[in-house]
Design a protein around this motif. Structure first.
Motif, short mmCIF file in Angstrom:
data_model
loop_
_atom_site.label_atom_id
_atom_site.label_comp_id
_atom_site.label_asym_id
_atom_site.label_seq_id
_atom_site.Cartn_x
_atom_site.Cartn_y
_atom_site.Cartn_z
N MET A 177 46.26 90.44 -47.46
CA MET A 177 47.84 91.11 -47.12
C MET A 177 49.16 90.79 -48.32
SD MET A 177 48.02 91.42 -43.77
CE MET A 177 48.10 93.40 -43.24
N GLY A 178 49.33 89.73 -49.35
CA GLY A 178 49.63 89.03 -50.42
C GLY A 178 51.28 89.05 -49.29
N VAL A 179 51.92 89.48 -48.03
CA VAL A 179 52.85 88.82 -47.86
C VAL A 179 52.84 88.14 -46.39
CG1 VAL A 179 54.57 90.79 -48.68
CG2 VAL A 179 53.77 90.86 -46.75
N GLU A 180 53.47 87.23 -45.94
CA GLU A 180 52.64 86.54 -44.67
C GLU A 180 53.10 87.34 -43.53
OE1 GLU A 180 55.70 86.14 -46.96
OE2 GLU A 180 55.49 83.83 -47.82
N GLY A 294 53.14 99.19 -58.41
CA GLY A 294 52.00 100.15 -57.94
C GLY A 294 53.22 101.19 -57.65
N SER A 295 52.08 102.47 -57.07
CA SER A 295 52.51 103.73 -56.24
C SER A 295 53.97 103.14 -55.52
CB SER A 295 52.10 104.45 -55.84
OG SER A 295 52.76 105.86 -54.97
N SER A 296 55.49 104.10 -55.25
CA SER A 296 56.32 103.69 -54.52
C SER A 296 55.86 104.44 -52.92
CB SER A 296 57.76 104.12 -55.26
OG SER A 296 57.16 105.82 -55.13
N LEU A 297 54.66 105.60 -52.89
CA LEU A 297 54.17 105.85 -51.81
C LEU A 297 52.92 104.98 -50.99
CD1 LEU A 297 53.44 109.13 -53.40
CD2 LEU A 297 55.65 108.75 -51.85
N SER A 298 52.91 103.75 -51.65
CA SER A 298 51.43 102.58 -51.03
C SER A 298 52.72 101.03 -51.14
CB SER A 298 50.65 102.32 -52.30
OG SER A 298 49.87 101.29 -51.06
N PRO A 299 53.15 100.69 -49.86
CA PRO A 299 53.75 99.87 -49.72
C PRO A 299 53.12 98.45 -49.46
CG PRO A 299 54.46 100.94 -48.18
CD PRO A 299 53.67 101.84 -49.00
N GLU A 300 51.61 98.99 -48.99
CA GLU A 300 50.51 98.14 -48.96
C GLU A 300 50.05 97.25 -50.22
OE1 GLU A 300 51.01 100.53 -47.20
OE2 GLU A 300 50.67 100.34 -45.45
N ALA A 301 49.48 98.52 -50.86
CA ALA A 301 49.18 97.71 -52.91
C ALA A 301 50.86 96.53 -53.09
CB ALA A 301 49.16 99.36 -53.35
N ALA A 302 51.62 97.44 -53.10
CA ALA A 302 53.05 97.04 -53.43
C ALA A 302 52.98 94.70 -52.85
CB ALA A 302 54.01 97.10 -52.90
N ALA A 303 52.64 94.92 -51.27
CA ALA A 303 52.49 93.62 -50.94
C ALA A 303 51.70 92.99 -51.33
CB ALA A 303 52.94 93.80 -49.22
N SER A 304 50.63 93.74 -52.06
CA SER A 304 49.23 92.59 -52.18
C SER A 304 49.56 92.20 -53.67
CB SER A 304 47.97 93.33 -51.83
OG SER A 304 48.32 94.69 -53.17
N VAL A 305 50.56 92.83 -54.11
CA VAL A 305 50.21 92.29 -56.01
C VAL A 305 51.70 91.58 -56.27
CG1 VAL A 305 49.09 93.68 -57.08
CG2 VAL A 305 51.37 94.50 -56.83
N LEU A 306 52.69 91.64 -55.46
CA LEU A 306 54.22 90.88 -55.21
C LEU A 306 54.64 89.62 -55.70
CD1 LEU A 306 57.34 91.65 -55.23
CD2 LEU A 306 56.93 91.09 -52.77
N PHE A 307 54.24 89.06 -55.43
CA PHE A 307 54.49 87.72 -55.57
C PHE A 307 53.50 86.94 -56.82
CE2 PHE A 307 54.64 86.77 -50.32
CZ PHE A 307 55.38 86.45 -50.78
N THR A 328 62.10 101.36 -47.25
CA THR A 328 61.53 100.03 -45.96
C THR A 328 61.24 100.49 -44.54
OG1 THR A 328 64.19 100.89 -45.07
CG2 THR A 328 63.68 98.47 -46.26
N ARG A 329 60.54 101.83 -44.85
CA ARG A 329 59.37 101.77 -44.10
C ARG A 329 57.61 101.52 -44.44
NH1 ARG A 329 57.91 107.22 -45.13
NH2 ARG A 329 59.47 107.38 -46.56
N GLY A 330 57.36 101.09 -42.84
CA GLY A 330 55.51 100.41 -42.76
C GLY A 330 56.40 99.39 -43.54
N MET A 331 55.27 98.52 -44.43
CA MET A 331 54.80 97.31 -45.24
C MET A 331 56.32 97.28 -46.02
SD MET A 331 53.52 94.85 -44.46
CE MET A 331 50.89 95.42 -44.74
N GLY A 332 56.72 97.97 -46.25
CA GLY A 332 58.03 98.63 -47.22
C GLY A 332 58.90 97.60 -47.16
N LEU A 333 58.99 97.38 -45.77
CA LEU A 333 60.47 96.18 -44.94
C LEU A 333 59.91 94.61 -45.77
CD1 LEU A 333 63.27 96.65 -43.22
CD2 LEU A 333 61.18 95.57 -41.30
N ALA A 334 58.75 94.58 -45.21
CA ALA A 334 58.14 93.10 -45.75
C ALA A 334 58.33 93.03 -47.47
CB ALA A 334 56.58 93.10 -45.53
#
Ligand code: TXA
Ligand code: MG
Length: 350
Positions: A177-180, A294-307, A328-334
């Motif tokens: 997932m990339g975030v805790e 990643g796409s602003s529409l896919s916070p899951e993808a952002a989470a997996s590459v962020l760190f 901050t919707r969905g995984m965007g909040l993390a």
């Protein structure tokens, strides 16, 4: 010296698992993959082993650790469970949900940071589950980074931060997932999200009668002299070496303000990195070092590459990172919680 061994992330080799479990039972430190990020494990019932974690990470001793279990029944020795706790475990375990519960006696103060609560989670990763099962004890495990640095999502990240400071690293490839995990406090009347993570606020809202988000999650300042509910929240965290400026808000304003700031900083001779959404990545000045989130529409993808991206900017030796915020919707909040906590400055854009 730190030994790194490759392990199958789907069918961990028993010989490697028992070798690593042996290190844990003898009091050593082993980093291992989970479905969120890599953890740094120690025998969670042994104060000396747990103290080793704080030493290796350089972690402040008042920041408590999560005890990881390989079966829900293991929690009975650690805490008394109410109905909500049982239902949440049934629904979300194994998985990225950490529950803060009243603690039973026998848990070292080193684990709880002296609090009367304990955080527990059952990770959803074959290597983590096999290791905890083979060790036969709850495994205390923070993220396997030097304190304050971005959490590790690969064995290489762990090695960069902790080589020579821990006994072993199990290399099971990229953590998913990339975030805790989400940290949910069940010790007050209404469950409170202390840290957003792999299980979203929306998922919890759907399942629980009521759930709230701690104000510090999005960086609201606590009134003076009020202690945070989760000690970890008071530290600047996840921060790369470069100063990170976070630009929030929708639309073109963000693109324009980042571009202006980038040009100004580059004019001063600084190396500027931009953490950009896929939609905007091609629209920034060519001299800036642009990495995609990643796409602003896919916070899951952002989470997996962020760190990983934050660590990439360090390797590229940028002086300043200008980061686009997400919704901050969905995984965007993390994702936004991590970016805000890594940021020196948050800039609102319209
Ligand atoms: O996904 C994760 O949770 C990863 C993997 C390795 O499982 N672990 C992790 O641990 O992120 P760590 O130590 O980096 O973060 C644990 C967070 C900290 O913010 C800490 O303050 C909080 O959980 N925490 C731990 N025990 C607590 C307690 N008794 N009450 C309130 N907060 C607690
Ligand atoms: Mg951490």
């Amino acid at each position: 010296a730190t030994t790194i061994r490759k392990v199958s992330p789907t069918r961990p080799e028993p010989e490697i698992i028992s070798w690593a479990a042996d290190i844990l039972t003898k009091g050593g430190l082993v980093a291992f993959p989970t479905e969120t990020v890599y953890g740094l494990g120690a025998n969670g019932l042994d104060p000396n082993s747990v103290a080793g974690i704080y030493g290796a990470k350089g972690r402040p001793s008042d920041n408590p650790l999560i005890l990881h279990v390989s079966h829900p029944d293991q929690v009975d020795k650690l805490s008394t469970l109410n109905k909500i706790a049982k239902q949440l475990m049934e629904k979300f375990w194994p998985g990225p949900l950490t529950l803060v519960l009243p603690k039973k006696p026998g848990i070292p103060a080193e684990v709880t940071g002296g609090l009367d609560t304990v955080a527990v989670r059952m990770p959803n990763h074959p290597v983590a589950l096999a290791l905890i099962g083979a060790a036969g004890v709850p495994v205390a495990a923070p993220s396997a980074n030097r304190s304050g640095r971005p959490s590790p999502t690969t064995a290489e990240h762990v090695h960069t931060d902790l080589a020579g400071r821990i006994d072993a690293i199990l290399d099971g490839g990229q953590a998913g997932m990339g975030v805790e995990s989400t940290v949910l406090d069940l010790t007050s009347e209404i469950p409170i999200i202390l840290r957003p993570g792999g299980v979203t606020f929306e998922q919890l809202q759907e399942f629980l009668d009521s759930v709230t988000i701690d104000p510090s999650v999005l960086g609201e300042r606590l009134p003076e002299n009020m202690a945070p509910r989760s000690p970890g929240m008071k530290y600047l965290h996840y921060a790369p070496s470069a100063s990170l400026l976070l630009f929030e808000g929708k639309g073109e304003g963000k693109l324009r303000l980042i571009t202006e700031r980038a040009e100004k900083l580059m004019g001063q001779g600084l190396r500027v990195g931009i953490l950009a959404t896929e939609e905007n990545a091609g629209r920034y000045p060519g001299e800036a070092i642009v990495l995609e989130l990643g796409s602003s529409l896919s916070p899951e993808a952002a989470a997996s590459v962020l760190f990983g991206r934050l660590r990439d900017f360090d390797r590229l030796k940028v002086d300043v990172i200008l980061a686009e915020g997400l919704e901050t919707r969905g995984m965007g909040l993390a994702v936004m919680n991590r970016l805000r906590r890594a940021a020196r400055e948050v800039i609102g854009c319209s």
